[in-house]
Design an enzyme around this catalytic site. Sequence first.
Site, PDB file in Angstrom:
ATOM      1  N   CYS A 160       0.816  -1.229   0.000  1.00 56.25           N
ATOM      2  CA  CYS A 160       0.000   0.000   0.000  1.00 56.25           C
ATOM      3  C   CYS A 160       0.843   1.270   0.000  1.00 56.25           C
ATOM      4  O   CYS A 160       0.342   2.345  -0.303  1.00 56.25           O
ATOM      5  CB  CYS A 160      -0.937   0.020   1.200  1.00 56.25           C
ATOM      6  SG  CYS A 160      -2.207  -1.236   1.123  1.00 56.25           S
ATOM      7  N   HIS A 162      -3.505   7.316   3.431  1.00 55.44           N
ATOM      8  CA  HIS A 162      -3.947   6.050   2.840  1.00 55.44           C
ATOM      9  C   HIS A 162      -5.363   5.737   3.344  1.00 55.44           C
ATOM     10  O   HIS A 162      -5.660   5.899   4.517  1.00 55.44           O
ATOM     11  CB  HIS A 162      -2.970   4.948   3.253  1.00 55.44           C
ATOM     12  CG  HIS A 162      -3.354   3.580   2.782  1.00 55.44           C
ATOM     13  ND1 HIS A 162      -3.837   3.345   1.516  1.00 55.44           N
ATOM     14  CD2 HIS A 162      -3.339   2.375   3.408  1.00 55.44           C
ATOM     15  CE1 HIS A 162      -4.095   2.051   1.378  1.00 55.44           C
ATOM     16  NE2 HIS A 162      -3.810   1.441   2.519  1.00 55.44           N
ATOM     17  N   ASN A 202     -10.414   0.228   0.258  1.00 57.30           N
ATOM     18  CA  ASN A 202      -8.954   0.272   0.223  1.00 57.30           C
ATOM     19  C   ASN A 202      -8.483  -0.277  -1.129  1.00 57.30           C
ATOM     20  O   ASN A 202      -8.561  -1.476  -1.376  1.00 57.30           O
ATOM     21  CB  ASN A 202      -8.410  -0.567   1.388  1.00 57.30           C
ATOM     22  CG  ASN A 202      -6.894  -0.582   1.456  1.00 57.30           C
ATOM     23  OD1 ASN A 202      -6.213  -0.117   0.552  1.00 57.30           O
ATOM     24  ND2 ASN A 202      -6.368  -1.129   2.549  1.00 57.30           N
TER      25      ASN A 202
END
Length: 325
Positions: A115, A251, A281
Amino acid sequence: MKDLTAVITGVGKALPEKRLTNADLEKMVETSDEWISKRVGIKERRMAEDGEWTSHLAARAARDALAMSGIPAEQIDLILVSTTTPDTLYPSVSCLVQRAIGAVNAGAMDVAAACTGFIYAMGTAWSMIRSGLMKNVIVIAAEVVTSSLDWTDRDTCVLFGDGAGAVVLSASEQEGTGILAMRLRADGTYADILKLPNSGSRVFPEYAGRFVKMQGNDVFRHAVRDMVECATDVVAAAGLTLADVDLFIPHQANIRIIDAIATRLNVPPEKMFVNIENYGNTSSATLPIALCEAVEQGRLKPGDILVLDAFGAGLTWGAMAIRWK
Ligand code: ACO
């Protein structure tokens, strides 16, 4: 020669048309819209159709970013693609993008930092530009995370979605603009708390298939602590304070992680960019998708200070401070 910096000259994004809502998931696993909305903050996520690969999303986002920058594809020196879900390990997604957009003079490389990959790729591009080796680099993050989900595991399948975002980074001699500072961090001692077994040369007989495995609570704790520390460090490294930040893009993994970061860093809601409710996500793609939407919504004006902050498997984490041009 004057010092070179890297400024963002174009942004783009690509999202699959297909939507998977919490109501859809209620029919697949024992979950509820109420649990997902409250505990994670997601309402729906996008899902690539059969035949819609990571490279397709990446190329679409790259085309948009190129169009905005006005830079011809032949003038791109390097294409970097952050992805945890490439079409194939080779050819790389970046080579497929290079072909699709006709960037005939560009090198191409994929970046693997889960990520946090977009920050790692931006950092790589920044150093290439700062050193004078390259003038224009496309940085893309593209993910089809739904290809790595166990649709019977409610702990993970409700969390993720697919999408891509891209930026064009270009050399500039305008001191004090563009990327000001960066922090890249990792701690492999926590490699086991978030992993994608059977995705490489190692065989995991204890897991059937290639599905995300996560110790959610541990990941949550590290994400808050590390993203707070990294954002604080990067702002100081840029010679600024947290009060100078105009827009903070974290994020998008869990609204409770974002809220905890906002509280600890004292960032007011209007400065915190949140779009997790729409996309879930999307791994490393959350940052460039959010950045593209922030630009579309007029949330950034020349001179504004932007902070990007990410966290992911590895563990990896990183942040970047940028003065918007
Ligand atoms: N629907 C309903 N109930 C659920 C669901 C679901 N989808 N998932 C879990 N539950 C239940 C659990 O079974 C548990 O039930 P119990 O109390 O009867 O045992 C209860 O909800 C609480 O479970 P927890 O795991 O403690 O829930 P938590 O509040 O920690 O939320 C979550 C779990 C959302 C995974 C959270 O820990 C999280 O967001 N972690 C971080 C994820 C992250 O940041 N990832 C970033 C990196 S991703 C990458 O790099 C690829």
